[in-house]
Scaffold this motif. Sequence first.
Motif, PDB file in Angstrom:
ATOM      1  N   GLY A 133      -1.257 -12.786   0.736  1.00  0.00           N
ATOM      2  CA  GLY A 133      -1.650 -12.125  -0.496  1.00  0.00           C
ATOM      3  C   GLY A 133      -0.535 -11.905  -1.483  1.00  0.00           C
ATOM      4  N   THR A 134       0.656 -12.335  -1.169  1.00  0.00           N
ATOM      5  CA  THR A 134       1.774 -12.152  -2.073  1.00  0.00           C
ATOM      6  C   THR A 134       2.328 -13.517  -2.434  1.00  0.00           C
ATOM      7  OG1 THR A 134       2.311 -10.106  -0.926  1.00  0.00           O
ATOM      8  CG2 THR A 134       4.019 -11.031  -2.318  1.00  0.00           C
ATOM      9  N   LEU A 135       2.683 -13.708  -3.676  1.00  0.00           N
ATOM     10  CA  LEU A 135       3.280 -14.980  -4.071  1.00  0.00           C
ATOM     11  C   LEU A 135       4.773 -14.938  -3.772  1.00  0.00           C
ATOM     12  CD1 LEU A 135       1.538 -15.553  -7.482  1.00  0.00           C
ATOM     13  CD2 LEU A 135       1.134 -16.770  -5.358  1.00  0.00           C
ATOM     14  N   HIS A 136       5.262 -15.975  -3.156  1.00  0.00           N
ATOM     15  CA  HIS A 136       6.685 -16.082  -2.846  1.00  0.00           C
ATOM     16  C   HIS A 136       7.221 -17.363  -3.458  1.00  0.00           C
ATOM     17  CE1 HIS A 136       6.645 -12.835   0.075  1.00  0.00           C
ATOM     18  NE2 HIS A 136       5.457 -13.307   0.456  1.00  0.00           N
ATOM     19  N   ALA A 183      -8.709  -6.242   0.834  1.00  0.00           N
ATOM     20  CA  ALA A 183      -8.864  -5.983   2.271  1.00  0.00           C
ATOM     21  C   ALA A 183      -8.325  -7.136   3.111  1.00  0.00           C
ATOM     22  CB  ALA A 183     -10.331  -5.726   2.598  1.00  0.00           C
ATOM     23  N   GLU A 184      -8.523  -8.369   2.659  1.00  0.00           N
ATOM     24  CA  GLU A 184      -8.058  -9.533   3.405  1.00  0.00           C
ATOM     25  C   GLU A 184      -6.538  -9.639   3.459  1.00  0.00           C
ATOM     26  OE1 GLU A 184      -9.891 -12.910   1.520  1.00  0.00           O
ATOM     27  OE2 GLU A 184     -11.870 -12.468   2.370  1.00  0.00           O
ATOM     28  N   ASP A 185      -5.860  -9.287   2.362  1.00  0.00           N
ATOM     29  CA  ASP A 185      -4.428  -9.577   2.255  1.00  0.00           C
ATOM     30  C   ASP A 185      -3.497  -8.370   2.381  1.00  0.00           C
ATOM     31  OD1 ASP A 185      -5.140 -12.194   1.926  1.00  0.00           O
ATOM     32  OD2 ASP A 185      -4.804 -12.236  -0.229  1.00  0.00           O
ATOM     33  N   SER A 186      -4.036  -7.170   2.386  1.00  0.00           N
ATOM     34  CA  SER A 186      -3.154  -5.998   2.427  1.00  0.00           C
ATOM     35  C   SER A 186      -2.734  -5.671   3.854  1.00  0.00           C
ATOM     36  CB  SER A 186      -3.852  -4.787   1.803  1.00  0.00           C
ATOM     37  OG  SER A 186      -4.972  -4.410   2.585  1.00  0.00           O
ATOM     38  N   HIS A 187      -1.516  -5.173   3.960  1.00  0.00           N
ATOM     39  CA  HIS A 187      -1.014  -4.645   5.232  1.00  0.00           C
ATOM     40  C   HIS A 187      -0.952  -3.121   5.163  1.00  0.00           C
ATOM     41  CE1 HIS A 187      -0.135  -8.611   6.744  1.00  0.00           C
ATOM     42  NE2 HIS A 187       0.441  -8.892   5.601  1.00  0.00           N
ATOM     43  N   ARG A 188      -0.792  -2.618   3.957  1.00  0.00           N
ATOM     44  CA  ARG A 188      -0.793  -1.173   3.691  1.00  0.00           C
ATOM     45  C   ARG A 188      -1.831  -0.961   2.583  1.00  0.00           C
ATOM     46  NH1 ARG A 188       5.155   0.804   2.850  1.00  0.00           N
ATOM     47  NH2 ARG A 188       4.137   2.800   3.185  1.00  0.00           N
ATOM     48  N   GLU A 226       3.706 -10.787 -11.033  1.00  0.00           N
ATOM     49  CA  GLU A 226       2.684 -11.221 -10.081  1.00  0.00           C
ATOM     50  C   GLU A 226       3.281 -11.550  -8.709  1.00  0.00           C
ATOM     51  OE1 GLU A 226       0.283 -14.249 -11.963  1.00  0.00           O
ATOM     52  OE2 GLU A 226      -1.002 -12.664 -12.757  1.00  0.00           O
ATOM     53  N   CYS A 227       4.591 -11.703  -8.629  1.00  0.00           N
ATOM     54  CA  CYS A 227       5.232 -12.029  -7.357  1.00  0.00           C
ATOM     55  C   CYS A 227       5.704 -10.784  -6.601  1.00  0.00           C
ATOM     56  CB  CYS A 227       6.399 -12.985  -7.583  1.00  0.00           C
ATOM     57  SG  CYS A 227       7.709 -12.295  -8.605  1.00  0.00           S
ATOM     58  N   ARG A 228       5.380  -9.581  -7.109  1.00  0.00           N
ATOM     59  CA  ARG A 228       5.820  -8.345  -6.448  1.00  0.00           C
ATOM     60  C   ARG A 228       5.146  -8.202  -5.085  1.00  0.00           C
ATOM     61  NH1 ARG A 228       1.545  -7.347  -9.354  1.00  0.00           N
ATOM     62  NH2 ARG A 228       0.016  -5.787  -8.716  1.00  0.00           N
ATOM     63  N   ASP A 229       5.737  -7.418  -4.215  1.00  0.00           N
ATOM     64  CA  ASP A 229       5.132  -7.116  -2.925  1.00  0.00           C
ATOM     65  C   ASP A 229       4.186  -5.934  -3.138  1.00  0.00           C
ATOM     66  OD1 ASP A 229       4.409  -6.320  -0.379  1.00  0.00           O
ATOM     67  OD2 ASP A 229       6.435  -6.480   0.442  1.00  0.00           O
ATOM     68  N   ARG A 230       2.909  -6.196  -3.145  1.00  0.00           N
ATOM     69  CA  ARG A 230       1.903  -5.170  -3.429  1.00  0.00           C
ATOM     70  C   ARG A 230       1.806  -4.113  -2.335  1.00  0.00           C
ATOM     71  NH1 ARG A 230       0.752  -9.914  -5.417  1.00  0.00           N
ATOM     72  NH2 ARG A 230      -0.134 -10.127  -7.499  1.00  0.00           N
TER      73      ARG A 230
END
Length: 189
Positions: free
Chosen positions: A7-10, A123-128, A159-163
């Motif tokens: 879920g995060t762009l790297h 919900a699919e991509d979050s860890h927190r 958009e590349c931040r760690d959400r």
Amino acid sequence: MLKRKSGTLHRGAAGAVAVGLLVILSPWAAAPAWAHKLQIGQKWSNFSYHHVTGYNDQWEAPMTKAPERWSNHDRVALRSASGANCNVKVGRYGSSRYGTYYSYHVNGGSTGCYITLNARTIAEDSHRFQNFVHSVFTHELGHGLSLADNEHNASIMCECRDRDTMTRRQSHDNSDVTSYYTTGYTRRF
């Protein structure tokens, strides 16, 4: 080269080297605040929003914190009000985006907006989960404040931040808001 991972762009290694060289070679690497201005944001930095859809307790804290944290800036005042022109929706959407901002014109030219948060992708991509929601809503409210997406790692508008970890506006975002709303600002609705 951008890769989506959890879920995060790297940025891939080749992209990081190219960006690093661009920063070294370009004396204008740090874009001025006006370069990040989104022309479709709300006209004022003191606008009201309305939660059109309900959400459960898991969403309550981050959906409350994001506008409060923007309002801590001395030139921003956001508040929840029924009947506001900016409508916030939470739902499960087919899009791959976490959130979206759309503006529109009503009443002979005043601007309103829709902010949607995609419960499915979050919900699919979050860890927190709560941090992720907070980050996405803060980002979308930033669009309402005329902040455009940027590539500045120290920005809630990147958009590349760690959400999962970046939930608040950063000094870069503060500078942009201060630059945009220098005159004619009043803290009233």
